[in-house]
Design an enzyme around this catalytic site. Structure first.
Site, PDB file in Angstrom:
ATOM      1  N   CYS A   1      25.496   8.381   2.309  1.00 39.36           N
ATOM      2  CA  CYS A   1      24.266   7.965   1.642  1.00 39.36           C
ATOM      3  C   CYS A   1      23.099   8.852   2.103  1.00 39.36           C
ATOM      4  O   CYS A   1      23.211   9.565   3.102  1.00 39.36           O
ATOM      5  CB  CYS A   1      23.972   6.499   1.943  1.00 39.36           C
ATOM      6  SG  CYS A   1      23.521   6.173   3.663  1.00 39.36           S
TER       7      CYS A   1
ATOM      8  N   CYS B   1      22.256   8.473   5.750  1.00 33.50           N
ATOM      9  CA  CYS B   1      23.261   9.084   6.632  1.00 33.50           C
ATOM     10  C   CYS B   1      23.010  10.583   6.757  1.00 33.50           C
ATOM     11  O   CYS B   1      23.065  11.153   7.852  1.00 33.50           O
ATOM     12  CB  CYS B   1      24.669   8.837   6.089  1.00 33.50           C
ATOM     13  SG  CYS B   1      25.128   7.100   5.984  1.00 33.50           S
TER      14      CYS B   1
END
Length: 77
Positions: free
Chosen positions: A11, A14
């Protein structure tokens, strides 16, 4: 040499944690191995339920948020 793991499935948060961690390690002149862990089983093995997470030498330092570069530096020391 420190082993740093970024736990997350890919994501935007991340990816941001990985970028910020690389900056922090570079600014500290740290000799380290940075690894991105996307395998859900490996992530949950650390007890992490919310990503992203930062793991330093096998210890979860933060989960569920992206700390500042300065905060990451403190976690890497």
């Amino acid at each position: 040499m420190k082993k740093i793991e970024i736990l997350g499935t890919g994501c935007p948060k991340c990816k941001k944690l990985e970028e910020e961690t690389r900056v922090a390690a570079y600014e500290l002149g740290l000799k380290c191995q940075i690894e991105k862990v996307t395998d859900i089983q490996k992530i949950t093995a650390y007890g992490v339920m919310i990503t992203p997470a930062l793991v330093v030498d096998g210890v979860v330092k933060v989960s569920g948020k992206v700390p500042s570069v300065n905060d990451i530096k403190n976690m890497l020391r």
